[in-house]
Design a protein around this motif. Structure first.
Motif, PDB file in Angstrom:
ATOM      1  N   ALA A 100       0.838  -1.202   0.000  1.00  0.00           N
ATOM      2  CA  ALA A 100       0.000   0.000   0.000  1.00  0.00           C
ATOM      3  C   ALA A 100       0.876   1.255   0.000  1.00  0.00           C
ATOM      4  N   ILE A 104       0.278   4.470  -2.418  1.00  0.00           N
ATOM      5  CA  ILE A 104       0.139   5.868  -1.992  1.00  0.00           C
ATOM      6  C   ILE A 104       1.140   6.740  -2.753  1.00  0.00           C
ATOM      7  N   ASN A 175      -3.749   4.825  11.557  1.00  0.00           N
ATOM      8  CA  ASN A 175      -2.405   4.660  12.103  1.00  0.00           C
ATOM      9  C   ASN A 175      -1.884   6.074  12.261  1.00  0.00           C
ATOM     10  N   ILE A 206      -6.218   0.451   4.774  1.00  0.00           N
ATOM     11  CA  ILE A 206      -5.410  -0.753   4.968  1.00  0.00           C
ATOM     12  C   ILE A 206      -5.807  -1.516   6.244  1.00  0.00           C
ATOM     13  N   TYR A 207      -6.408  -0.809   7.230  1.00  0.00           N
ATOM     14  CA  TYR A 207      -6.831  -1.494   8.472  1.00  0.00           C
ATOM     15  C   TYR A 207      -8.324  -1.837   8.478  1.00  0.00           C
ATOM     16  N   SER A 236      -1.483  -6.562   3.626  1.00  0.00           N
ATOM     17  CA  SER A 236      -0.459  -6.625   4.677  1.00  0.00           C
ATOM     18  C   SER A 236      -1.028  -6.878   6.075  1.00  0.00           C
ATOM     19  N   LYS A 237      -2.045  -6.119   6.446  1.00  0.00           N
ATOM     20  CA  LYS A 237      -2.457  -6.121   7.858  1.00  0.00           C
ATOM     21  C   LYS A 237      -3.498  -7.204   8.142  1.00  0.00           C
ATOM     22  N   ARG A 245       4.287  -7.869   0.228  1.00  0.00           N
ATOM     23  CA  ARG A 245       4.316  -6.571  -0.433  1.00  0.00           C
ATOM     24  C   ARG A 245       3.270  -6.429  -1.543  1.00  0.00           C
ATOM     25  N   ILE A 246       2.005  -6.561  -1.170  1.00  0.00           N
ATOM     26  CA  ILE A 246       0.939  -6.331  -2.142  1.00  0.00           C
ATOM     27  C   ILE A 246      -0.067  -5.319  -1.576  1.00  0.00           C
TER      28      ILE A 246
END
Ligand code: PMP
Ligand code: GLU
Length: 399
Positions: A100, A104, A175, A206-207, A236-237, A245-246
């Motif tokens: 991610a 960004i 975050n 992402i979360y 990732s999370k 790494r996607i």
């Protein structure tokens, strides 16, 4: 005289990664370090996802993938966006990248001209500021207070907008604070942005799946601004896949094309094997036993941290509703000393705790609030209990 380009000299090292590096170094020297600095799930990637990668190797997915990602993965992401978020996207609007973080960077570099302003509700994730810097944009921070659970109000955004504003970027769940914007709060922000059709919105989700208040709400759900929202998400999370790494974006076609063009020159796209693992993660509804167990563990740890930290005098707590961070105000300890070390700020306090009791945290300055410290509670309850015991003891020696 340095030979490096100015952009490198001006760029700050990622403080989250720097604190993890320091704690790894101390550990290598034989110290019993508890690392609460890095935002990384401590779980292994679930087997059903790992098996998809093993099969991809055996099936020889070893050639350059299409730059924006395999078609089946982009279709699976569209299916996910419909299934989980009730949002309609075409594969041409999806670009898969190397985490991610690269998603960004792609978007910011695709949209921001030198001098353009980017609104950043603060506290913010550490890399936003530096990515904006690389694009030669100007970050305009909008401060949010712990009393408001670190959430900005629509009026604050309205007041920060200027003719130069090009973009706003924020994460929810957030975050470093763990704050989650409600649907009403997001609508309030969307209504302000609706009045300014030149502003794009990066919604960093992402979360999404580490959310303790129930349904995830995306600002992309408001159709009056949908065509200016870029959703950033990844595996990732939620799926414990940081090393694969996607990440991806879901965006207006023009922006997706720009990101495709950019990464066609920078990376040629994300790792083929990792994409096949991500495909399995995304097509499977996120209620597998493995995912539910991780979510349950994060919630229990959040509750444990709130309980343990409340017992330390002078620590002012926020109440995180998602992600795996807590971001208390610890400024009560500034100006105090244990007789040897003087603590003037959050950075000093982090170094004091790291060197004295071997607990690694990240100073709030990295995220835009110098009165706070970030605790990542993505580790076992035993580690968390021991870390807070040590912190309490060390803080108790400051006068
Ligand atoms: N956004 C936020 C808010 C994050 O915390 C992270 C964590 N690294 C990222 C983006 C980047 O995620 P990734 O590991 O997929 O690059
Ligand atoms: N996002 C995580 C964090 O904030 C990982 C570290 C990083 O990518 O900077 O700690």
């Amino acid at each position: 005289m340095t030979t490096l380009a100015n952009r490198i000299n001006y760029l700050a090292e990622s403080e989250t990664l720097a604190m993890s590096r320091k704690s790894r170094e101390l550990r290598a020297e034989g110290h019993d370090v508890i690392n609460l600095s890095l935002g990384e799930p401590d779980f292994n990637t679930p087997d059903y996802i790992k098996n998809a990668a093993k099969e991809a190797i055996d099936q020889n997915f070893t050639f350059y993938p299409p730059v924006p990602g395999y078609e089946d993965l982009r279709k699976a992401i569209c299916t996910k966006l419909k299934r989980d978020n009730n949002l309609s996207y075409e594969p041409s609007q999806i670009v898969v990248s190397t985490g991610a973080k690269q998603s960004i960077a792609n978007v910011v570099l695709s949209l921001v001209n030198p001098g353009d302003e980017v609104l950043v509700p603060s506290p913010y994730w550490v890399s936003y500021k530096e990515i904006i810097k690389v694009a030669e944009g100007k970050a305009v921070f909008i401060p949010a207070k712990i009393e408001n659970e670190f959430k900005v109000k629509p009026e604050q955004i309205e007041a920060a907008i200027s003719p130069k504003t090009k973009l706003i970027m924020f994460s929810s769940p957030c975050n470093p604070t763990g704050s989650v914007y409600t649907k009403d709060e997001l609508e309030g922000i969307a209504r302000v942005l609706a009045k300014h059709p030149g502003i794009f919105i990066i919604a960093d989700e992402i979360y999404e799946h580490i959310n303790f208040v129930g349904k995830h709400e995306s600002i992309a759900q408001f159709d009056f601004i949908w065509d200016r929202v870029i959703i950033v998400n990844g595996v990732s999370k939620a799926f414990a896949m940081t090393g694969w790494r996607i990440g991806y974006i879901a965006a207006p076609v023009e922006i997706a094309k720009a990101c495709d063009k950019l990464q066609g020159q920078f990376t040629s796209g994300a790792c083929s094997i990792a994409q096949k693992a991500a495909l399995m993660a995304e097509i499977t509804p996120p209620d597998t036993v493995e995912i539910r167990e991780m979510q349950k563990a994060f919630l229990e740890r959040r509750d444990l941290m709130l309980r343990l930290l409340a017992e330390i005098p002078g620590v002012k707590l926020n109440h995180p509703d998602g992600a795996f961070y807590i971001f208390p105000d610890i400024s009560y300890y500034f100006g105090k000393t244990d007789g040897t070390v003087k603590v003037n700020n959050a950075n000093d306090l982090c170094m004091y705790l790291l060197n004295k009791v071997f607990v690694a945290l990240v100073p709030g300055d990295a995220f835009g609030d110098p009165n706070c410290m970030r605790f990542s509670y993505a580790t076992s309850k035993e580690n968390l209990t021991e870390a807070v015991r040590r912190i309490k003891e060390a803080l108790g020696q400051l006068r």
